[in-house]
Design a protein around this motif. Structure first.
Motif, PDB file in Angstrom:
ATOM      1  N   LEU A 131      30.537 -37.727  29.978  1.00  0.00           N
ATOM      2  CA  LEU A 131      30.359 -39.092  30.461  1.00  0.00           C
ATOM      3  C   LEU A 131      31.336 -39.406  31.583  1.00  0.00           C
ATOM      4  N   SER A 132      32.518 -38.794  31.545  1.00  0.00           N
ATOM      5  CA  SER A 132      33.570 -39.100  32.523  1.00  0.00           C
ATOM      6  C   SER A 132      33.604 -38.064  33.639  1.00  0.00           C
ATOM      7  N   SER A 133      33.866 -38.535  34.849  1.00  0.00           N
ATOM      8  CA  SER A 133      34.010 -37.624  35.993  1.00  0.00           C
ATOM      9  C   SER A 133      35.455 -37.175  36.173  1.00  0.00           C
ATOM     10  N   THR A 134      36.337 -37.636  35.284  1.00  0.00           N
ATOM     11  CA  THR A 134      37.738 -37.180  35.291  1.00  0.00           C
ATOM     12  C   THR A 134      38.081 -36.678  33.889  1.00  0.00           C
ATOM     13  N   PRO A 135      37.505 -35.550  33.502  1.00  0.00           N
ATOM     14  CA  PRO A 135      37.643 -35.088  32.112  1.00  0.00           C
ATOM     15  C   PRO A 135      39.052 -34.636  31.767  1.00  0.00           C
ATOM     16  N   LEU A 136      39.361 -34.732  30.476  1.00  0.00           N
ATOM     17  CA  LEU A 136      40.573 -34.130  29.940  1.00  0.00           C
ATOM     18  C   LEU A 136      40.269 -32.662  29.674  1.00  0.00           C
ATOM     19  N   ILE A 137      41.039 -31.769  30.279  1.00  0.00           N
ATOM     20  CA  ILE A 137      40.851 -30.330  30.116  1.00  0.00           C
ATOM     21  C   ILE A 137      41.863 -29.839  29.091  1.00  0.00           C
ATOM     22  N   ARG A 138      41.388 -29.144  28.051  1.00  0.00           N
ATOM     23  CA  ARG A 138      42.249 -28.644  26.990  1.00  0.00           C
ATOM     24  C   ARG A 138      42.009 -27.158  26.786  1.00  0.00           C
ATOM     25  N   TRP A 139      43.061 -26.442  26.413  1.00  0.00           N
ATOM     26  CA  TRP A 139      42.931 -25.012  26.164  1.00  0.00           C
ATOM     27  C   TRP A 139      43.896 -24.585  25.068  1.00  0.00           C
ATOM     28  N   ASN A 140      43.700 -23.374  24.583  1.00  0.00           N
ATOM     29  CA  ASN A 140      44.520 -22.840  23.500  1.00  0.00           C
ATOM     30  C   ASN A 140      45.938 -22.542  23.979  1.00  0.00           C
ATOM     31  N   PRO A 141      46.975 -23.057  23.290  1.00  0.00           N
ATOM     32  CA  PRO A 141      48.346 -22.720  23.664  1.00  0.00           C
ATOM     33  C   PRO A 141      48.649 -21.255  23.338  1.00  0.00           C
ATOM     34  N   VAL A 142      49.243 -20.549  24.271  1.00  0.00           N
ATOM     35  CA  VAL A 142      49.533 -19.124  24.113  1.00  0.00           C
ATOM     36  C   VAL A 142      51.023 -18.924  23.873  1.00  0.00           C
ATOM     37  N   SER A 143      51.363 -18.223  22.813  1.00  0.00           N
ATOM     38  CA  SER A 143      52.764 -17.950  22.494  1.00  0.00           C
ATOM     39  C   SER A 143      53.418 -17.158  23.624  1.00  0.00           C
ATOM     40  N   GLY A 144      54.576 -17.611  24.068  1.00  0.00           N
ATOM     41  CA  GLY A 144      55.312 -16.932  25.132  1.00  0.00           C
ATOM     42  C   GLY A 144      55.009 -17.438  26.523  1.00  0.00           C
ATOM     43  N   ALA A 145      53.914 -18.153  26.699  1.00  0.00           N
ATOM     44  CA  ALA A 145      53.566 -18.708  28.017  1.00  0.00           C
ATOM     45  C   ALA A 145      54.327 -20.007  28.237  1.00  0.00           C
ATOM     46  N   THR A 146      54.900 -20.141  29.403  1.00  0.00           N
ATOM     47  CA  THR A 146      55.661 -21.357  29.723  1.00  0.00           C
ATOM     48  C   THR A 146      54.987 -22.188  30.817  1.00  0.00           C
ATOM     49  N   GLY A 173      41.195 -33.801  40.828  1.00  0.00           N
ATOM     50  CA  GLY A 173      40.833 -33.170  42.098  1.00  0.00           C
ATOM     51  C   GLY A 173      39.782 -33.948  42.864  1.00  0.00           C
ATOM     52  N   LYS A 174      39.029 -33.222  43.689  1.00  0.00           N
ATOM     53  CA  LYS A 174      37.963 -33.834  44.471  1.00  0.00           C
ATOM     54  C   LYS A 174      36.927 -34.472  43.546  1.00  0.00           C
ATOM     55  N   SER A 175      36.222 -35.451  44.078  1.00  0.00           N
ATOM     56  CA  SER A 175      35.214 -36.151  43.286  1.00  0.00           C
ATOM     57  C   SER A 175      34.138 -35.176  42.804  1.00  0.00           C
ATOM     58  N   LEU A 176      33.823 -35.226  41.514  1.00  0.00           N
ATOM     59  CA  LEU A 176      32.805 -34.355  40.934  1.00  0.00           C
ATOM     60  C   LEU A 176      31.446 -35.044  40.979  1.00  0.00           C
ATOM     61  N   GLU A 177      30.432 -34.301  41.391  1.00  0.00           N
ATOM     62  CA  GLU A 177      29.095 -34.855  41.492  1.00  0.00           C
ATOM     63  C   GLU A 177      28.361 -34.740  40.167  1.00  0.00           C
ATOM     64  N   ALA A 178      27.549 -35.734  39.873  1.00  0.00           N
ATOM     65  CA  ALA A 178      26.760 -35.706  38.640  1.00  0.00           C
ATOM     66  C   ALA A 178      25.693 -34.628  38.724  1.00  0.00           C
ATOM     67  N   GLY A 179      25.475 -33.944  37.603  1.00  0.00           N
ATOM     68  CA  GLY A 179      24.414 -32.949  37.524  1.00  0.00           C
ATOM     69  C   GLY A 179      24.777 -31.572  38.036  1.00  0.00           C
ATOM     70  N   VAL A 180      25.956 -31.433  38.650  1.00  0.00           N
ATOM     71  CA  VAL A 180      26.364 -30.164  39.259  1.00  0.00           C
ATOM     72  C   VAL A 180      27.173 -29.344  38.249  1.00  0.00           C
ATOM     73  N   PRO A 181      26.915 -28.026  38.131  1.00  0.00           N
ATOM     74  CA  PRO A 181      27.689 -27.207  37.196  1.00  0.00           C
ATOM     75  C   PRO A 181      29.085 -26.883  37.739  1.00  0.00           C
ATOM     76  N   TYR A 182      30.095 -27.119  36.920  1.00  0.00           N
ATOM     77  CA  TYR A 182      31.480 -26.793  37.272  1.00  0.00           C
ATOM     78  C   TYR A 182      32.076 -25.907  36.181  1.00  0.00           C
ATOM     79  N   SER A 183      32.973 -25.033  36.573  1.00  0.00           N
ATOM     80  CA  SER A 183      33.618 -24.151  35.602  1.00  0.00           C
ATOM     81  C   SER A 183      35.129 -24.272  35.712  1.00  0.00           C
ATOM     82  N   ILE A 184      35.825 -23.853  34.655  1.00  0.00           N
ATOM     83  CA  ILE A 184      37.278 -23.975  34.570  1.00  0.00           C
ATOM     84  C   ILE A 184      37.880 -22.622  34.218  1.00  0.00           C
ATOM     85  N   THR A 185      38.960 -22.277  34.895  1.00  0.00           N
ATOM     86  CA  THR A 185      39.723 -21.078  34.570  1.00  0.00           C
ATOM     87  C   THR A 185      41.164 -21.479  34.283  1.00  0.00           C
ATOM     88  N   VAL A 186      41.704 -21.005  33.174  1.00  0.00           N
ATOM     89  CA  VAL A 186      43.101 -21.250  32.819  1.00  0.00           C
ATOM     90  C   VAL A 186      43.801 -19.895  32.745  1.00  0.00           C
TER      91      VAL A 186
END
Length: 392
Positions: A131-146, A173-186
Motif C-alpha cells: 500500500l505504501s510507496s515508502t516501504p519498511l525494508i527488513r532482513w535477517n540479522p547476521v551474526s558478526g555483521a556490523t 530513494g527515487k519515487s516508486l511507480e505503482a504496478g512496477v516490479p522492484y527488487s531488493i538486495t541486502v
C-alpha cells in the motif's frame, strides 16, 4: 502440548507439501464479555468446543454463548452482530450476507528460503503487493555483521542504495511507480548476500522476491474494505487479525494484472502480506500475543516462502496453548509445521508434526482432515523406509 524436537534430513517429494484447500469467505468472533464460555460446532462435526476472541467462523458453523456472556460476531460484510446467549445459532442466520470471492492462490515455490541464519535474507517486502510507496525494508540479522548495504532496483536500474548498521530501514530513494516490479538486495560487510537465500534442497536461489506498489484504484478499494473493519492502527487483537486476514488473502482483480506485469499463472501468489505481517507484529509488541495470532503470523511468513520465521511463530503458538479453546490452533500449527519441514526435506520432523496434527483433528472430530493426513503419513513413511533401504 509440547513438541519433541529431533534432527535428520531426508528428502521428501514436494508434491506431498502442496496443500491448497479452497478458502471460503469467513466471519470471526469479535468480542466476548461476561463470565462463561462461547462454544462453536463446526460444520460436519458433532462436538461443541470452546473458542476465543478472534476465532474464524464459517457459514455452516453453529455458535453457543453461555447465558450471561455477550458475544459479537464480525460478519463477512464487516458488520458486527450480537449473538443470542443460551441457545445455539447458525452463522448462516447470524450473518445474512455470504458470498464467494477471489482469494490468494498457491504459494510460489521459488520463493522458499529464510532458513540459513548466515544469510541476510529478505523478510519484507518479499513477493508482495504494498500500500505504501515508502516501504519498511527488513532482513535477517547476521551474526558478526556490523553493516549492511541495501539496494533497491527496478526495470531501469538502481533506484536507491544505502548503508546501515540496523536490520531494517525505510525506503528513501527515487519515487516508486505503482504496478512496477522492484527488487531488493541486502549485503553484509562480511560478504553475505540476500541473493544467496534458498531452501536446503534447492539448487537455485530464491527468486521472484519482487514487490509492487498498488495503483490508486486498487489501493482505494482495499482501504475502503479495511476501514469497515477497524481504524488504523487497530486497537484490538481481533481487529488486527481481521485486517491481517483481509490483506493476506487479497489478490488483484484479474482484469488489471497486465498493468502490474503479472500473468494469470502467478498473480494469485501476490498479496498484501507485508502490511498484514506489520499489523500482527505490532500486536505482539503490545503484549497481545496468543496462539491464534502467532499461528496466523506463521501462515503469513510461510505464504511468502520464509521457512524459519514461520516455524518460530508456529512453535510459539503451540507454546502458548492453555486449554481446549486453543486446540484448533494447536492442531493447525502442527499441520503447518509439518508442511514447512516437508519443504526442507526433513521427513522425520514432517512425520512428527503430521502425527500430532492428525491426533488433533481426530479429537476435533474432523474426520476428513484426519483421514487425509493419515494417507500423507502413510506415503511419507513408505518413502522414508524406501530411502533408508537404498542407503543401506
Amino acid at each position: 502440548m509440547k513438541i519433541m524436537r529431533s534432527t535428520g534430513l531426508t528428502l521428501v517429494t514436494l508434491s506431498l507439501l502442496l496443500e491448497v484447500p479452497a478458502i471460503a469467505q469467513t466471519a470471526s468472533v469479535q468480542s466476548i464479555d461476561g463470565t462463561g464460555k462461547v462454544r462453536v460446532q463446526r460444520e460436519k462435526r458433532s462436538d461443541w468446543l470452546p473458542v476465543r476472541q478472534g476465532t474464524t467462523l464459517y457459514q455452516g458453523d453453529q455458535i453457543l454463548p453461555d447465558r450471561g456472556v455477550k458475544v459479537y460476531v464480525r460478519c463477512p460484510d464487516s458488520n458486527k452482530t450480537l449473538v443470542r446467549a443460551g441457545v445455539p445459532s447458525g452463522l448462516g442466520s447470524i450473518c445474512l450476507r455470504w458470498s464467494y470471492r477471489d482469494f490468494r492462490g498457491t504459494q510460489a515455490e521459488e520463493t522458499l528460503g529464510g532458513i540459513d541464519p548466515s544469510i541476510p535474507y529478505l523478510i519484507t517486502p518479499r513477493h508482495s503487493l504494498l500500500l505504501s510507496s515508502t516501504p519498511l525494508i527488513r532482513w535477517n540479522p547476521v551474526s558478526g555483521a556490523t553493516e549492511y548495504r541495501v539496494e533497491v532496483t527496478g526495470p531501469s536500474g538502481s533506484m536507491w542504495s544505502t548503508q546501515t548498521k540496523d536490520t531494517q530501514i525505510v525506503y528513501a530513494g527515487k519515487s516508486l511507480e505503482a504496478g512496477v516490479p522492484y527488487s531488493i538486495t541486502v549485503q553484509t560487510n562480511t560478504g553475505k548476500s540476500s541473493r544467496d537465500d534458498r531452501a536446503p534442497n534447492q539448487t537455485q536461489p530464491s527468486s521472484n522476491l519482487d514487490f509492487r506498489i498498488l495503483r490508486p484504484a486498487e489501493a482505494a478499494a482495499i482501504k475502503a474494505e479495511a476501514a469497515k473493519i477497524s481504524s488504523t492502527p487497530p486497537t484490538t487483537a481481533a481487529d488486527a487479525l481481521d485486517l491481517a486476514r483481509l490483506y493476506g488473502n487479497y489478490v488483484l482483480p484479474e482484469s488489471v494484472i497486465k498493468a502490474y506485469n503479472l500473468s494469470p499463472d502467478n498473480y494469485q501468489t501476490y498479496s498484501l502480506t507485508g502490511d498484514a505481517i506489520a499489523l500482527l507484529e505490532a500486536s505482539i509488541k503490545q503484549g497481545k500475543g496468543s496462539p491464534i495470532l502467532h499461528r496466523t503470523l506463521g501462515d503469513l511468513y510461510w505464504q511468502t516462502g520464509l521457512i524459519r520465521p514461520a516455524q518460530i511463530h508456529y512453535l510459539k503458538a503451540i507454546d502458548l496453548v492453555q486449554g481446549l479453546e486453543d486446540l484448533e490452533d494447536w492442531t493447525l500449527a502442527h499441520h503447518s509445521l509439518g508442511k514447512t519441514y516437508a519443504a526442507i526435506g526433513n521427513a522425520q520432523q514432517t512425520l512428527q508434526h503430521y502425527r500430532q496434527a492428525k491426533a488433533g483433528y481426530t479429537f476435533l472430530r474432523d474426520t476428513g482432515a484426519a483421514t487425509d493426513l493419515a494417507r500423507r503419513i502413510q506415503r511419507l513413511e513408505a518413502a522414508t523406509t524406501g530411502s533408508q533401504s537404498i542407503a543401506n
